[in-house]
Design a protein around this motif. Structure first.
Motif, PDB file in Angstrom:
ATOM      1  N   VAL A   1      66.308  45.378  70.817  1.00 45.61           N
ATOM      2  CA  VAL A   1      67.125  46.134  69.985  1.00 45.61           C
ATOM      3  C   VAL A   1      68.434  46.018  70.740  1.00 45.61           C
ATOM      4  O   VAL A   1      68.851  46.818  71.712  1.00 45.61           O
ATOM      5  N   LYS A   2      69.785  45.977  69.635  1.00 47.61           N
ATOM      6  CA  LYS A   2      71.019  46.360  70.072  1.00 47.61           C
ATOM      7  C   LYS A   2      71.345  47.405  69.355  1.00 47.61           C
ATOM      8  O   LYS A   2      71.456  47.628  67.964  1.00 47.61           O
ATOM      9  N   PRO A   3      71.531  48.641  69.900  1.00 45.63           N
ATOM     10  CA  PRO A   3      71.660  49.913  69.252  1.00 45.63           C
ATOM     11  C   PRO A   3      73.069  49.925  68.669  1.00 45.63           C
ATOM     12  O   PRO A   3      74.058  48.536  68.741  1.00 45.63           O
ATOM     13  N   THR A   4      73.387  50.520  67.577  1.00 46.12           N
ATOM     14  CA  THR A   4      75.030  50.641  66.951  1.00 46.12           C
ATOM     15  C   THR A   4      75.856  50.877  68.343  1.00 46.12           C
ATOM     16  O   THR A   4      75.692  51.426  69.456  1.00 46.12           O
TER      17      THR A   4
ATOM     18  N   LEU B   1      56.833  50.837  69.483  1.00 49.04           N
ATOM     19  CA  LEU B   1      57.114  52.207  70.130  1.00 49.04           C
ATOM     20  C   LEU B   1      57.444  52.425  71.480  1.00 49.04           C
ATOM     21  O   LEU B   1      58.505  53.264  71.872  1.00 49.04           O
ATOM     22  N   ASP B   2      57.198  51.424  72.288  1.00 47.64           N
ATOM     23  CA  ASP B   2      57.592  51.414  73.732  1.00 47.64           C
ATOM     24  C   ASP B   2      59.096  51.245  73.820  1.00 47.64           C
ATOM     25  O   ASP B   2      60.003  51.901  74.194  1.00 47.64           O
TER      26      ASP B   2
ATOM     27  N   LEU C   1      62.311  54.030  74.823  1.00 45.07           N
ATOM     28  CA  LEU C   1      63.128  53.786  75.848  1.00 45.07           C
ATOM     29  C   LEU C   1      64.529  53.742  75.310  1.00 45.07           C
ATOM     30  O   LEU C   1      65.572  54.426  75.919  1.00 45.07           O
ATOM     31  N   HIS C   2      64.713  53.596  74.157  1.00 43.15           N
ATOM     32  CA  HIS C   2      65.833  53.559  73.359  1.00 43.15           C
ATOM     33  C   HIS C   2      66.380  55.103  73.364  1.00 43.15           C
ATOM     34  O   HIS C   2      67.412  55.606  73.612  1.00 43.15           O
TER      35      HIS C   2
ATOM     36  N   VAL D   1      64.491  57.534  66.510  1.00 37.54           N
ATOM     37  CA  VAL D   1      63.913  56.304  66.399  1.00 37.54           C
ATOM     38  C   VAL D   1      62.433  56.344  66.860  1.00 37.54           C
ATOM     39  O   VAL D   1      61.663  55.624  66.240  1.00 37.54           O
ATOM     40  N   VAL D   2      62.223  57.380  67.696  1.00 39.51           N
ATOM     41  CA  VAL D   2      60.354  57.435  68.010  1.00 39.51           C
ATOM     42  C   VAL D   2      59.840  57.861  66.798  1.00 39.51           C
ATOM     43  O   VAL D   2      58.613  57.099  66.609  1.00 39.51           O
TER      44      VAL D   2
END
Length: 518
Positions: free
Chosen positions: A203-206, A233-234, A238-239, A260-261
């Motif tokens: 995932v590349k966050p904003t 979910l993992d 972490l995000h 996000v979770v």
């Protein structure tokens, strides 16, 4: 979905085959300890990393000490985070005090930073155990991890193929079961593209959603640290650990972190408008990649999503614009490596001038791809050419952003293949920079605009049995939408696979037949 004919045997009790969520729960329940889990992963690294070469530095002693501290705190009844005691692989472009930080370059060989990056510190504060630093293309310049000064990383699915780049080390560590969690950085797809070709989640966050403090900069307006794992979910957990405002980073967004979770636990896409980007497909895309992509879109429709087609006409110009903006910013950021303050220093015989020492050091310390991009960027920023090249590229960037704005008026998220092809063979594109750059065709627009985006595994290509990724793009600060889509796909595809996709990966124990010299 097709799968390799030689699935790996997995032991239910093997800690290296369990998700981060499972490991954290087992540690919290006293079924195992953080030390036992960490030792199992260190043993796994010792067993397979000679073949994979995911790690540049394994920090076993400190990892075990961190794990022991988690066990002590738990025994004392102290509150701990949801991932406490779970091991992680850290991309070697983020500082970790006392550990070598090379950025895959000879020019930083042996440099040990005296401070932690914000992302690193948040991991430590959460009780996550850092196993070591992972391999990458030099200063994150590349799409295959073949540009590392310390040799290429190999894809655990097929050791003769690339694991993506620049963060191929982190993705390969996940796919080889050397770590359940990893951190990457994404400048033009360096998290998502490796995730796609290794069958993992990235995932590349904003932009601004995670701190860049302590991240050795490549292109400051594009770089973004992000989470990588083997399950949705993992990755979300972490995000949540690494995200949030950081006053030490001027580009950090002072806004609440999307939940996000909860989104990853839900996976509800009913009524979600999913936009298929017309320009990200067709000629140049492998048939097997497009087939898996279409099947995945059909699964989202079956889960209640509304599928629409959107057009982003300026995406076709994103690649050339990016390869003017990135080298321009890189040429400025890498000017600090001058042999005067830290890192490599050669050519100093007591007589040479500072300019001669600087030139000799850069010649010896930088690899071919880094030199190529510095030269290109310096030219684009030079007097008389700035407006014609860098200025025009920034105008294209604005057009790409407008395309996204128009597309998000019609759709809640956008989807495309993450990469046009599956993992290609090591050495296949080393001598063809333009072919290498084309790997990032689908991922670059999101970096130019600063959107949130992710790659999720959607099966194996019928062409070659290698992983295929689906890219999901959301508007800025709508990162939770990525996880809704990812969780829905994971659930639907898990039923077809009969379990996690990575259960079908061969054991990466044989030495690769292709050797590529850095």
């Amino acid at each position: 979905m097709s799968a390799p004919t030689t699935p790996a045997a997995t032991a239910t009790g093997d800690p290296t085959r369990r998700t981060a969520v499972d490991l954290a729960a087992a540690i919290a329940a006293g079924e195992t300890s953080a030390v036992e889990v960490t030792r199992a992963h260190l043993d796994r690294i010792e067993a397979v990393d000679e073949a994979v070469h995911a790690f540049l530095h394994v920090d076993g002693e400190r990892a075990l000490a961190s794990a022991a501290e988690v066990d002590r705190r738990r025994a004392d009844g102290e509150p701990l985070g949801p991932l406490a005691g779970v091991p992680l692989a850290l991309k070697d472009v983020l500082t970790y005090a006392g550990a070598p930080t090379t950025c895959g370059s000879k020019i930083l060989e042996g440099w040990r930073p005296p401070y932690n990056a914000t992302v690193t510190q948040r991991l430590l504060d959460a009780g996550i155990v850092i196993l070591g630093k992972t391999n990458l293309d030099e200063f994150a310049m590349g799409s295959s991890t073949e540009n590392s000064a310390y040799g290429p990383t190999h894809n655990p699915w097929d050791l003769d193929r690339i694991p993506g780049g620049s963060g191929g080390g982190s993705a390969a560590a996940l796919a080889a079961f050397e770590a359940p969690l990893a951190i990457g950085t994404d400048t033009g797809g360096s998290i998502r593209q490796p995730a796609a070709v290794t069958g993992t989640v990235g995932v590349k966050p904003t932009y601004g959603g995670t701190s860049r403090y302590g991240l050795v900069a490549l292109a400051s307006s594009l770089d973004q640290p992000g989470p990588c794992a083997r399950s949705v979910l993992d990755t979300a957990l972490l995000h949540a650990v690494i995200a949030g405002h950081d006053p030490r980073d001027s580009t950090s967004i002072d806004a609440p972190v999307p939940d996000v979770v909860a989104a990853a636990r839900s996976g509800d896409v009913a009524g979600l408008r999913v936009g298929v980007v017309r320009e990200l497909g067709g000629e140049g895309y492998a048939p097997g990649v497009e087939q898996r992509f279409r099947e995945s879109v059909d699964l989202l429709a079956a889960a209640g999503a509304e599928i629409v087609e959107v057009s982003c006409p300026h995406f076709r110009y994103a690649l050339p614009a990016y390869y003017l903006i990135l080298p321009s910013e890189a040429s400025s950021n890498l000017a600090k490596f001058d042999a005067m303050r830290f890192g490599l220093r050669v050519g100093d015989d007591g007589v040479a001038s500072a300019e001669q020492v600087m030139a000799a050091t850069r010649e010896a310390g930088f690899g071919a791809e880094v030199k190529r991009r510095i030269i290109l960027g310096t030219y684009a920023l030079s007097s008389g050419y700035y407006d014609a090249y860098y200025g025009q590229a920034q105008k294209v960037r604005t057009l790409v952003i407008r395309d996204f704005e128009n597309a998000f008026a019609a759709a809640d998220v956008l989807v495309s293949p993450t990469t046009p092809t599956t993992a290609f063979r090591l050495g296949e594109r080393v001598d063809d920079p333009l072919a290498m750059y084309a790997n990032d065709l689908c991922t670059i627009p999101s970096n130019l605009a600063g959107n949130a985006s992710a790659s999720f595994p959607v099966g194996l290509s019928p062409d070659d049995g290698l992983p295929v990724g689906l890219q999901v793009i959301a508007p800025p600060l709508a990162d939770d939408r990525l996880y809704r889509v990812g969780a829905a796909l994971e659930r639907a595809l898990g039923e077809q696979w009969g379990g996690p996709l990575l259960d079908r990966i061969p054991e990466p124990t044989a030495r690769p037949s292709v050797e590529v010299q850095a």
